[in-house]
Design a protein around this motif. Structure first.
Motif, short mmCIF file in Angstrom:
data_model
loop_
_atom_site.label_atom_id
_atom_site.label_comp_id
_atom_site.label_asym_id
_atom_site.label_seq_id
_atom_site.Cartn_x
_atom_site.Cartn_y
_atom_site.Cartn_z
N PRO A 1 0.84 -1.21 0.00
CA PRO A 1 0.00 0.00 0.00
C PRO A 1 0.87 1.25 0.00
O PRO A 1 2.04 1.21 0.41
CB PRO A 1 -0.79 -0.13 1.31
N THR A 2 0.30 2.35 -0.46
CA THR A 2 1.02 3.62 -0.44
C THR A 2 0.03 4.76 -0.34
O THR A 2 -1.17 4.58 -0.58
CB THR A 2 1.89 3.78 -1.69
N VAL A 3 0.53 5.93 -0.01
CA VAL A 3 -0.30 7.14 0.08
C VAL A 3 0.22 8.15 -0.94
O VAL A 3 1.43 8.41 -1.00
CB VAL A 3 -0.24 7.76 1.50
N GLN B 1 1.35 11.47 -2.35
CA GLN B 1 1.90 12.63 -1.65
C GLN B 1 2.21 13.79 -2.59
O GLN B 1 2.94 14.70 -2.22
CB GLN B 1 3.18 12.21 -0.90
N ASP C 1 -4.89 10.12 -1.17
CA ASP C 1 -5.47 8.88 -1.69
C ASP C 1 -4.58 7.70 -1.32
O ASP C 1 -3.35 7.79 -1.39
CB ASP C 1 -5.61 8.95 -3.21
N ARG C 2 -5.20 6.58 -0.97
CA ARG C 2 -4.44 5.39 -0.60
C ARG C 2 -4.60 4.34 -1.68
O ARG C 2 -5.72 4.01 -2.08
CB ARG C 2 -4.90 4.87 0.77
N ARG D 1 -7.39 1.65 -5.80
CA ARG D 1 -7.51 2.73 -4.82
C ARG D 1 -8.51 2.26 -3.76
O ARG D 1 -9.65 1.91 -4.09
CB ARG D 1 -8.01 4.02 -5.47
N TRP E 1 -8.90 4.09 -0.68
CA TRP E 1 -9.34 5.24 0.11
C TRP E 1 -9.15 6.51 -0.70
O TRP E 1 -8.14 6.64 -1.37
CB TRP E 1 -8.52 5.32 1.41
#
Length: 214
Positions: free
Chosen positions: A36-38, A40, A52-53, A203, A205
């Protein structure tokens, strides 16, 4: 009492072994399968916004799957962008990567743990061997107008450096959907496929944007 100490030490060692194995397995999954990542950065607005995640598919890279136009990927950020276009750069329009870890420990911390490494998220526009042109606010691939429905209405594409190039073999041309707020192949050149880290596959979130439609 001595026996109890031995059993305690044995139990502690077993826990240590389990933790080490768990960490190793987690790193293997993260590096070779997915993570997972966010988001940035703002370079992919309106498709992806800050916060967004996402789930990144690294298995596609591990198995060396093909790349397709329109896919969103992450890759190691180039060392710098070009300030002007010389004939030498025009003949070899590729991104510069000047950071090359020299030993196993440095490679592990940089490539596996991502310590000190910066990554970008962009969309694949040009594939190896294709002729990419940016003209009159539009993008053309091998002379044909590229339909970019993922862009906001009224968005035009301009480039300060690369406007007419052929993507070298083993490279791809990438751009962010936020054309006025994205540093991408228009400024730093084509990305080596070997520097691609993952494909964005989901995606999760925010929930109202859950899915794979982009």
């Amino acid at each position: 009492m001595e026996q109890e100490k031995k059993e305690l030490i044995k139990e502690i060692l077993e826990w240590i072994y389990c933790i080490i194995i768990a960490i190793i397995l987690a790193l293997i999954v993260r590096y070779y399968v997915g993570t997972p990542t966010v988001v940035q950065m703002k370079s992919m607005i309106p498709t992806f916004e800050e916060g967004d995640r996402l789930i990144l598919n690294r298995l596609a890279i591990t198995l060396k799957s093909d790349f397709n136009r329109g896919e969103v990927i992450t890759f190691e950020a180039p060392s710098s962008e070009y300030k002007s276009l010389t004939q030498e750069i025009k003949d070899n329009p590729v991104a510069k990567y000047e950071h090359n870890p020299t030993n196993i420990f440095k490679k592990f911390t940089y490539y596996v743990l991502d310590i000190g490494k910066k990554s970008y998220i962009k969309r694949i526009i040009g594939l190896p061997g294709e002729h990419v042109q940016i003209e009159n606010g539009n993008v053309y691939i091998d002379g044909a107008l590229l339909n970019e429905e993922y862009l906001q209405e009224g968005v035009t594409t301009t480039s300060p450096i690369f406007t007419d190039i052929t993507v070298p073999e083993g490279y791809i041309f990438v751009m962010g959907d936020n054309r006025s707020g994205s540093m991408d192949s228009r400024e730093f050149g084509c990305i080596p496929i070997s520097k691609v880290e993952s494909k964005v596959c989901l995606r999760f979130w925010p929930f109202n944007k859950f899915g794979t439609d982009w």
